[in-house]
Every structure is written in C-alpha cells, then in structure tokens.
Enzyme design. Structure first.
Site, mmCIF file in Angstrom:
data_model
loop_
_atom_site.group_PDB
_atom_site.id
_atom_site.type_symbol
_atom_site.label_atom_id
_atom_site.label_comp_id
_atom_site.label_asym_id
_atom_site.label_seq_id
_atom_site.Cartn_x
_atom_site.Cartn_y
_atom_site.Cartn_z
ATOM 1 N N ASP A 141 -7.189 8.748 -1.656
ATOM 2 C CA ASP A 141 -7.900 8.065 -0.559
ATOM 3 C C ASP A 141 -9.294 8.645 -0.319
ATOM 4 O O ASP A 141 -9.799 8.607 0.809
ATOM 5 C CB ASP A 141 -7.083 8.134 0.742
ATOM 6 C CG ASP A 141 -5.654 7.670 0.547
ATOM 7 O OD1 ASP A 141 -5.483 6.547 0.035
ATOM 8 O OD2 ASP A 141 -4.722 8.407 0.904
ATOM 9 N N LYS A 160 -12.743 6.438 -3.954
ATOM 10 C CA LYS A 160 -13.157 6.352 -5.362
ATOM 11 C C LYS A 160 -13.604 4.953 -5.749
ATOM 12 O O LYS A 160 -14.506 4.798 -6.571
ATOM 13 C CB LYS A 160 -11.994 6.797 -6.266
ATOM 14 C CG LYS A 160 -11.574 8.240 -6.089
ATOM 15 C CD LYS A 160 -10.423 8.603 -6.994
ATOM 16 C CE LYS A 160 -9.129 7.926 -6.622
ATOM 17 N NZ LYS A 160 -8.596 8.329 -5.303
ATOM 18 N N GLY A 161 -12.933 3.923 -5.182
ATOM 19 C CA GLY A 161 -13.255 2.559 -5.571
ATOM 20 C C GLY A 161 -14.710 2.225 -5.329
ATOM 21 O O GLY A 161 -15.397 1.667 -6.195
ATOM 22 N N ASN A 165 0.437 1.853 -6.770
ATOM 23 C CA ASN A 165 0.480 2.655 -5.543
ATOM 24 C C ASN A 165 -0.913 3.123 -5.156
ATOM 25 O O ASN A 165 -1.125 3.640 -4.055
ATOM 26 C CB ASN A 165 1.416 3.855 -5.705
ATOM 27 C CG ASN A 165 1.113 4.689 -6.937
ATOM 28 O OD1 ASN A 165 0.449 4.239 -7.859
ATOM 29 N ND2 ASN A 165 1.601 5.908 -6.959
ATOM 30 N N GLY A 201 -4.806 2.338 -4.153
ATOM 31 C CA GLY A 201 -5.573 1.267 -3.537
ATOM 32 C C GLY A 201 -7.033 1.646 -3.443
ATOM 33 O O GLY A 201 -7.392 2.554 -2.701
ATOM 34 N N HIS A 202 -7.861 1.021 -4.241
ATOM 35 C CA HIS A 202 -9.296 1.301 -4.214
ATOM 36 C C HIS A 202 -9.994 0.229 -3.381
ATOM 37 O O HIS A 202 -10.017 -0.939 -3.739
ATOM 38 C CB HIS A 202 -9.865 1.343 -5.633
ATOM 39 C CG HIS A 202 -9.448 2.562 -6.394
ATOM 40 N ND1 HIS A 202 -9.812 2.804 -7.706
ATOM 41 C CD2 HIS A 202 -8.706 3.625 -6.025
ATOM 42 C CE1 HIS A 202 -9.305 3.966 -8.096
ATOM 43 N NE2 HIS A 202 -8.623 4.474 -7.098
ATOM 44 N N GLN A 216 -5.178 7.897 -7.480
ATOM 45 C CA GLN A 216 -4.591 9.000 -6.737
ATOM 46 C C GLN A 216 -5.579 10.181 -6.669
ATOM 47 O O GLN A 216 -6.757 10.032 -6.966
ATOM 48 C CB GLN A 216 -3.237 9.425 -7.302
ATOM 49 C CG GLN A 216 -2.111 8.429 -7.058
ATOM 50 C CD GLN A 216 -1.987 7.410 -8.169
ATOM 51 O OE1 GLN A 216 -2.239 7.677 -9.333
ATOM 52 N NE2 GLN A 216 -1.599 6.206 -7.812
ATOM 53 N N GLY A 232 -0.717 0.863 4.365
ATOM 54 C CA GLY A 232 -1.025 0.738 5.782
ATOM 55 C C GLY A 232 -0.547 1.918 6.604
ATOM 56 O O GLY A 232 -0.727 1.954 7.830
ATOM 57 N N ARG A 233 0.061 2.907 5.939
ATOM 58 C CA ARG A 233 0.582 4.061 6.670
ATOM 59 C C ARG A 233 -0.557 4.913 7.232
ATOM 60 O O ARG A 233 -1.586 5.098 6.577
ATOM 61 C CB ARG A 233 1.438 4.935 5.741
ATOM 62 C CG ARG A 233 2.736 4.302 5.315
ATOM 63 C CD ARG A 233 3.577 5.258 4.469
ATOM 64 N NE ARG A 233 2.970 5.531 3.181
ATOM 65 C CZ ARG A 233 3.518 6.314 2.247
ATOM 66 N NH1 ARG A 233 4.679 6.892 2.482
ATOM 67 N NH2 ARG A 233 2.924 6.509 1.094
ATOM 68 N N PRO A 234 -0.400 5.462 8.452
ATOM 69 C CA PRO A 234 -1.421 6.358 8.986
ATOM 70 C C PRO A 234 -1.511 7.621 8.139
ATOM 71 O O PRO A 234 -0.490 8.181 7.725
ATOM 72 C CB PRO A 234 -0.924 6.673 10.407
ATOM 73 C CG PRO A 234 0.533 6.374 10.380
ATOM 74 C CD PRO A 234 0.726 5.267 9.396
ATOM 75 N N ARG A 235 -2.734 8.036 7.843
ATOM 76 C CA ARG A 235 -2.933 9.231 7.036
ATOM 77 C C ARG A 235 -2.971 10.477 7.905
ATOM 78 O O ARG A 235 -3.476 10.450 9.025
ATOM 79 C CB ARG A 235 -4.244 9.122 6.247
ATOM 80 C CG ARG A 235 -4.244 7.985 5.240
ATOM 81 C CD ARG A 235 -5.582 7.844 4.535
ATOM 82 N NE ARG A 235 -5.574 6.683 3.637
ATOM 83 C CZ ARG A 235 -6.584 5.857 3.483
ATOM 84 N NH1 ARG A 235 -7.707 6.030 4.173
ATOM 85 N NH2 ARG A 235 -6.494 4.844 2.654
ATOM 86 N N SER A 280 -22.002 9.687 0.629
ATOM 87 C CA SER A 280 -21.746 8.336 1.123
ATOM 88 C C SER A 280 -21.639 8.374 2.643
ATOM 89 O O SER A 280 -20.865 9.162 3.192
ATOM 90 C CB SER A 280 -20.450 7.782 0.514
ATOM 91 O OG SER A 280 -20.107 6.555 1.113
#
Length: 438
Positions: free
Chosen positions: A30, A33-34, A55, A57-58, A239, A317-320, A427
């Site tokens: 997370d 990277k995308g 698993n 998500g970018h 990842q 969608g899980r809270p990090r 960024s």
C-alpha cells in the site's frame, strides 16, 4: 542514470542499450506503487508485472477518476507501452476479466498492449475455498489473508500440481481442472469444510473462455526478445518487501518473492540486465491484516494518520494499521533489493502534524539495535524515535521540490543520511502531476 547493459547490432554496428529497472514497495504494501509506475511508465517500452496476485491493489487517479488495478500492469494507460503479466504472477480469470472490462470501458484498447505469459499460474475456485478453510482453522493465529486463493495457488505451483495459462489452450483443460478440483475437495474434507462453489465455477469457465482470446505468449522469450531489440523494461512489483516469503515478517507474509530477486524468476530475465531499483515508501507506515508492526500507533495520532491518509485497503476496504516510518525495516528492505533511489509517497499527509517521528532503532531486552531480528513476532520491540518539527503550511499544492517547507526538507535529509540512498522523488498528492523530482 548510468546504463550498464548494451548489445551491438551486427547489421547496423550501432550500440543499443538494454536494461530492466525495478520498482517495488519497501514496507508492508500500500505504498502507492501504482501511481509511481504510471508516472514512470512513459519512459519505458515494456511494463512487466513479476509476482503476486489479485490481492494487490494499485490505485491510480486519471483526470480525477479513481482506477484500481489488481493484476494488469500499471502501464496500460500509456499508448507507447507494452504490458506483460509475467510467469511469477498467479492470475484469477474472473478478476482479470472484470478488470479488463473496466479498463476497456475507459477507452483503452488492451488487445494492442497487454500480453500474458503462458507459464503464469491460474487461481481456480477451490483455491479460494482452501484459503478460507485454512484461515478459519488458524483461529486467532490467522495471517490476515485476503481469501482470494493466492496462497493455495502458489502451494500448487511449488507442489507441481498447478494449472497454467497455457493449459487453457489445451483440448483436455477440463480434465486437468477436474483432477485438481478433486485433490482440493479431499483437502477441504480434512478441514471438515464445505463451500458451494457452483456459482464460482460458472464464472470461472466463462472467464477461461475469455482468456483464450487474450495475447498469450511465451513470456521469457517475449521479454528477452524485447531486451535484445534494445527495448527498456520496468518491472512492477506487488505487495511490499516486508511481506516477502523468505525475508518478511514470516509467517505473516505473502506467498511470493516481493524483492528485486523475484524479477529474474518472475519474468525469466538474467540478473545482469537489472539496472536501477526504485523503492517506494510512504512518509509513514501502514499495514493491513495480522502480523508484527513495531511502530504501530494505537492512539489519536494513529487514527489521525488513518483518517488523513484515507488508509483503507484498495482491494479489501479494510482499515489499515498506521504508525510512523520505520527506518530500521526500511534500511533492511533496501539492503535486500539493492535499492538505488527512493520515492516517498503521501508526504502531504504529514501536513496535519505539529511533530513527526522516525524510528531509528529497536530496543530489545534493554539493548538498542538497528537490525531487524530473526522473528519480529516474538521480539518485544520498543522503537527508538527521533522527533522532527512539523510544517504548518500545506504541501499538496507545491509544484517543485525546492519549494517544500524547510522542516520537510530536514525530515527528508535525515532519511537520506540514515539510508545512504537519495529520496529522488516526493509525491504530495494522488494526481500524476503531484510528484516532485529532486
């Protein structure tokens, strides 16, 4: 950037430089990277994904529109790029078809620039069931799997039982599928676990038929032919490095090699072609799911990081979980992958803080170390922090590195000094243009 690989054309006598640059995440995933791959993609001829599955998500923002990529490389929005899903990836046909259709609806012609290596392994419906059964059986020791079948697919790969993309072109594919399914059903019986997969199978076979119309290629020859033609390649990781199956926070890791070493086995290229290794890190740390996280904050500061950074998983969608940047872990992952330059994302999130901190060491049993211990799960770690004065002015609108607040520059300079690696890009927002080059 110094170019290190070259071939000489016999016909033209011209020197063509060939190389593979690597872009990977340095934390627990997370890292953004995308967006960074999308930023660099226009400079390369080929963007190649070398490991992981859906698993990952970018997240990219194109003209203000949010797009999340799970399997397809992040270079597909550049007309000049060819994109390859490498053999180190595990591919879910259903997820792939949905993602393909979403991107196509944006006016992108994937038929022209997307290719899949025939040795890429396939996630089948019973992989998802096995993932769920295994995670439930672990109880409170569960690893936080996304339940998408990634681990079981990689287990079949190493167990020499898996199905690969090339198999969908065989006339006996259904027979091969049934054989693997029966093996999985026996394993599910051992778990005393039942799952109705009939709807999953219907979707699966529809998606397999869809896959048969894709550009399926011999990936290792495809990529090496590009290199020998003088084409440049950016290898895109999924990842984060601290989730590497060998060197991450085992057993709370993913099932593949997330370090730069995975590029060679995940694409079929020799180590001699790797040039720059671009490491992506957030200005703080996050983690989704279970596992050790030395700098995690369980207080208002951690909640403010989550809220300000909108830290919720792109795929789940899980809270990090949130905490300050961990330089001990960051130095470790940079060492393992030979990182040559850093990209720091979400720096603008720190605008909200009067004081920011960096973990510069671990205190374990009364002794301070700057090394990651053998088992972070067992170690009672107390992070050693260095505090920095925050910056009160907002940085999201800043358009040059030089115009950043002095307090942020001090923060960045300390990281560079500790790491011995330049923070080459910062960024400060989700859009393409919100990347500042040093």
């Amino acid at each position: 950037m110094a170019l290190v690989g070259a071939v000489k054309s016999v016909k033209s006598n011209k020197i063509k430089f060939i190389m593979v640059d690597v872009l990977l995440g340095l934390q627990w995933g997370d890292e953004g990277k995308g967006k960074i791959v999308d930023y660099f993609a226009g400079q390369y001829d080929v963007i190649a994904r070398f490991q992981g599955g859906p698993n990952a998500g970018h997240t990219l923002y194109l003209n203000g529109q949010k797009v999340v990529l799970h399997t397809i490389p992040s270079g597909v929005f550049h007309n000049n790029c060819v994109n390859l899903i490498g053999n180190g990836v595990v591919l879910d046909p259903v997820t792939f078809q949905k993602e393909y259709n979403t991107i196509s609806a944006l006016g992108i012609d994937l038929k022209k620039n997307l290719f899949i290596a025939e040795k890429t392994h396939i996630i089948v419906p019973t992989h998802r069931a096995l993932d769920k059964a295994s995670e439930l059986a672990k109880g409170h020791e569960k690893i936080g799997s996304t339940l998408k079948g990634i681990g079981p697919a990689y287990m079949d790969k190493t167990g020499r039982n898996g199905l690969r993309i090339g198999d969908v072109l065989r006339p006996d594919f259904n027979t091969l599928y049934d054989k693997l399914k029966q093996k999985h059903l026996q394993l599910l019986g051992n778990y005393n676990f039942k799952e109705d997969i009939s709807a999953w199978e219907e979707e699966f076979f529809t998606a397999v038929e869809f896959l048969r119309g894709m550009n399926i290629v011999n990936g290792e020859y495809f990529i090496n032919d590009k290199l020998n033609a003088g084409k440049s390649v950016l290898a895109e990781g999924a990842q984060g490095s601290m989730l590497d199956v060998d060197f991450g926070t085992y057993p709370f890791v993913t099932s593949s090699t997330t370090l730069s070493a995975g590029v060679c086995t995940g694409l079929g290229v020799a180590p001699k072609w790797i040039r720059e290794v671009i490491g992506v890190t957030k200005a703080y740390c996050t983690r989704v799911g279970s596992g050790p996280f030395p700098t995690e904050l369980h207080d208002e500061t951690g909640e403010l990081l989550r809220k300000t950074g909108n830290e919720f998983g792109a795929t789940t969608g899980r809270p990090r979980r949130c905490g300050w940047m961990d330089l001990v872990a960051l130095h470790y992952t940079c060492m393992l992958s030979g990182v040559t330059q850093l990209v720091m994302t979400k720096s603008d999130v720190l605008d909200a803080f009067k004081e920011v901190s960096l973990a510069t060491g671990y205190e374990i049993k009364g002794k301070t170390t700057q090394q990651v211990p053998y088992d972070l799960n067992d170690a009672a770690i107390k992070p050693v922090y260095k505090a920095f004065k925050g910056w009160t002015n907002k940085t999201a609108g800043v358009r040059s590195y030089a115009a950043l607040p002095q307090e942020m520059k001090t923060y960045l300079a300390f990281i560079e000094s500790y790491m011995g690696i330049p923070v080459a890009y910062v960024s400060n927002g989700p859009e393409r243009e919100q990347i500042l080059k040093k």
